[in-house]
Motif scaffolding. Sequence first.
Motif, short mmCIF file in Angstrom:
data_model
loop_
_atom_site.label_atom_id
_atom_site.label_comp_id
_atom_site.label_asym_id
_atom_site.label_seq_id
_atom_site.Cartn_x
_atom_site.Cartn_y
_atom_site.Cartn_z
N PRO A 5 0.78 -1.10 -0.21
CA PRO A 5 -0.38 -0.19 -0.01
C PRO A 5 0.83 1.28 -0.20
CG PRO A 5 -0.82 -1.47 1.80
CD PRO A 5 0.06 -2.05 0.97
N THR A 9 1.12 4.09 -3.07
CA THR A 9 0.45 5.08 -2.88
C THR A 9 1.79 6.33 -3.41
OG1 THR A 9 -0.63 4.54 -0.59
CG2 THR A 9 0.49 6.71 -1.24
N ARG A 12 1.09 6.17 -7.50
CA ARG A 12 0.12 6.99 -7.97
C ARG A 12 1.14 7.90 -7.68
NH1 ARG A 12 -5.09 4.08 -5.80
NH2 ARG A 12 -5.09 2.02 -6.39
N GLU A 215 -7.89 -7.39 0.80
CA GLU A 215 -8.92 -6.10 1.39
C GLU A 215 -8.48 -5.53 2.24
OE1 GLU A 215 -11.72 -8.57 3.13
OE2 GLU A 215 -12.86 -9.45 1.02
N GLU A 218 -6.39 -3.22 0.06
CA GLU A 218 -6.70 -2.39 -0.46
C GLU A 218 -7.51 -0.88 0.68
OE1 GLU A 218 -9.06 -5.00 -3.57
OE2 GLU A 218 -10.66 -4.55 -1.66
N ARG A 219 -8.14 -1.43 1.56
CA ARG A 219 -8.27 -0.14 2.47
C ARG A 219 -7.05 0.50 2.71
NH1 ARG A 219 -10.78 -4.62 5.28
NH2 ARG A 219 -9.83 -4.36 6.74
N VAL A 221 -4.98 1.12 0.46
CA VAL A 221 -4.90 1.44 -0.33
C VAL A 221 -4.74 3.36 -0.32
CG1 VAL A 221 -4.47 2.14 -3.07
CG2 VAL A 221 -3.47 0.44 -2.17
N GLU A 222 -6.04 3.25 -0.28
CA GLU A 222 -7.49 3.89 0.14
C GLU A 222 -7.05 4.58 1.27
OE1 GLU A 222 -11.37 2.51 1.03
OE2 GLU A 222 -11.32 1.22 -1.11
N ALA A 223 -6.25 4.69 2.21
CA ALA A 223 -5.84 5.96 3.37
C ALA A 223 -4.13 6.37 2.89
CB ALA A 223 -6.00 4.91 4.64
N GLY A 224 -3.98 5.94 2.03
CA GLY A 224 -2.54 6.37 1.66
C GLY A 224 -1.26 5.86 2.59
N PHE A 242 -3.68 5.15 7.65
CA PHE A 242 -4.46 3.91 8.04
C PHE A 242 -4.15 2.95 8.97
CE2 PHE A 242 -4.69 -0.77 7.52
CZ PHE A 242 -6.56 -1.21 7.00
#
Length: 284
Positions: A5, A9, A12, A215, A218-219, A221-224, A242
């Motif tokens: 993750p 980050t 991206r 899972e 994935e969470r 990555v969404e939180a940086g 995260f």
Amino acid sequence: MPELPEVETIRRGLVPHVVGKTIARVDALHPRVARMSPEGLDSLAGMTISGVVRRGKFMWFLTGERALVAHLGMSGQMRINSDSVHVRARFHFTDGTSLDFVDQRTFGYLHPDQLLPTPDSGPGGYGSQAAMIPASVAHIGRDLLDPLLDLRDVARAVKHRRTEIKRAILNQNIASGIGNIYADEALWEACVHPQKMTTAMSLAKIADVYEHAREVMERAVEAGGTSFDELYVNVNGESGYFDRSLHVYGKTGQPCDRCGKEIQRITFMNRSSHLCPACQRRSR
């Protein structure tokens, strides 16, 4: 150490800052930064970056028929407009902008490498459709965010290893990107003890552990990503958050979010493992 993750980050964050830019020169500011490359980094001058790709914890810049592999080690960062005293290499682009490779502990490295065709003819990593992968990364398995990774194949490979499940999860040749943080979190989610033998687990349960790992990441990555200190930040110097969502990692002595039992820390594989002794009984 940055895990999938955190590296995703960073990947991206780099894309809008470096893709399409041409390298004017690279200043290697520490002897360890190019230790994997006898030729150094001077050969990168004149190359244009066409993409930033990641597999597991490895990241590379596409530069025509070659790649520049960047492994972050324990504390590596890619920073735009950094003022850090730990800059180990600086990329100067022809448009006047620059990119810094910051690495306080100097375990990371930059390595110009040749590209090889992928054995399965699929994309080499996330961020490019090119079926090519750097030679030094070719032994790394596809990661859990890769759509070409089949969890049934992973479960079969793990089942035949005759080892502890956490040891298998951390094996980057089977499925890459999972490190200590997300392994502990996935095992808690799946209610599996880290020292559970894979031979005592069903294929479905092994696949379930990896699905939970997918899972969790994935969470994350969404939180940086997960930041505990300044050693991991994204390209703009911002921390991930995260760590606020972790259930067991670093929670020794705190109540389990699921059952209230005190989280324990054990030493396994010369590293810390965190678990709930009630939810993750070894005999289960």
